[in-house]
Motif scaffolding. Structure first.
Motif, PDB file in Angstrom:
ATOM      1  N   GLU A 169      16.344  27.403   8.236  1.00 53.08           N
ATOM      2  CA  GLU A 169      15.854  28.786   8.290  1.00 53.08           C
ATOM      3  C   GLU A 169      16.999  29.793   8.337  1.00 53.08           C
ATOM      4  O   GLU A 169      16.798  30.957   8.668  1.00 53.08           O
TER       5      GLU A 169
ATOM      6  N   ARG B 121      19.536  30.224  10.308  1.00 53.71           N
ATOM      7  CA  ARG B 121      19.943  30.767  11.600  1.00 53.71           C
ATOM      8  C   ARG B 121      21.195  30.075  12.131  1.00 53.71           C
ATOM      9  O   ARG B 121      21.778  30.506  13.125  1.00 53.71           O
ATOM     10  N   ALA B 122      21.614  28.976  11.481  1.00 49.19           N
ATOM     11  CA  ALA B 122      22.768  28.212  11.954  1.00 49.19           C
ATOM     12  C   ALA B 122      23.377  27.426  10.805  1.00 49.19           C
ATOM     13  O   ALA B 122      22.751  27.227   9.760  1.00 49.19           O
TER      14      ALA B 122
ATOM     15  N   GLY C  89      14.119  23.615  10.399  1.00 50.05           N
ATOM     16  CA  GLY C  89      14.878  23.895  11.613  1.00 50.05           C
ATOM     17  C   GLY C  89      15.771  25.123  11.510  1.00 50.05           C
ATOM     18  O   GLY C  89      15.685  25.905  10.564  1.00 50.05           O
ATOM     19  N   ASP C  90      16.633  25.309  12.512  1.00 51.46           N
ATOM     20  CA  ASP C  90      17.515  26.476  12.548  1.00 51.46           C
ATOM     21  C   ASP C  90      18.442  26.541  11.344  1.00 51.46           C
ATOM     22  O   ASP C  90      18.690  27.618  10.812  1.00 51.46           O
TER      23      ASP C  90
ATOM     24  N   ARG D 249      25.330  29.157  15.702  1.00 53.82           N
ATOM     25  CA  ARG D 249      24.367  30.158  15.246  1.00 53.82           C
ATOM     26  C   ARG D 249      25.062  31.177  14.334  1.00 53.82           C
ATOM     27  O   ARG D 249      26.201  31.569  14.587  1.00 53.82           O
TER      28      ARG D 249
END
Length: 158
Positions: free
Chosen positions: A143, A145-146, A139-140, A13
């Motif tokens: 977006e 976030r990771a 997904g993360d 993350r």
């Protein structure tokens, strides 16, 4: 078996207040990867691929996230220690990595990452490939976030 192939994967993350370290180098960015060590997903994926190729578990087993000794550890040091475990028995023939993130854009850091990784592995830089992909906004990772990485290695028994 004279040849062994291993696959590695890691994802962490993105958070504020940590440096972004990828492929053993610090990338200027407003977020970094959350992890027990420095969170370098590229190096972690390579390490897991090597350990997988020799059927020797994974980084989490060798460097548990419950250990104070490994907290904040430089992932390049981890990679060097993993190479020490195979040095007498295997030769590393190839490393291929996909780093998946939307931002920051990383193409300008490729040669620095390759040189740092090759040095840690004790190999010539021409056997190390690092590529960058996006997740097309999904997904993360998509977006932002990771950041994730996948690695494949090939070893040959000495």
């Amino acid at each position: 078996m004279p040849y062994r192939v291993g696959i590695g994967y890691d994802i962490h993350r993105l958070v504020e207040g940590r440096p972004l370290i990828l492929g053993g180098i610090t990338i200027p960015y407003n977020k970094g990867l959350l992890g027990h060590s420095d969170g370098d997903v590229i190096v972690h994926a390579i390490g897991d691929a090597i350990l997988g190729a020799i059927a020797h578990g994974d980084i989490g087993e060798m460097y548990p996230d419950t250990s104070r000794q490994t907290e904040g550890m430089d992932s390049i040091k981890i990679l060097k220690e993993i190479m020490d475990t195979i040095a007498g028995e295997y030769e590393l023939l190839n490393v291929d990595v996909n780093c998946i993130c939307e931002r920051p854009k990383l193409a300008g850091y490729r040669s620095g990452m390759i040189n740092t990784i090759a040095s840690a592995l004790g190999v010539i830089h021409s056997i190390v490939s690092v590529k960058f992909r996006t997740n097309e906004g999904l997904g993360d990772v998509g977006e932002e976030r990771a950041i994730a990485a996948q690695a494949v290695v090939m070893l040959k028994r000495r």
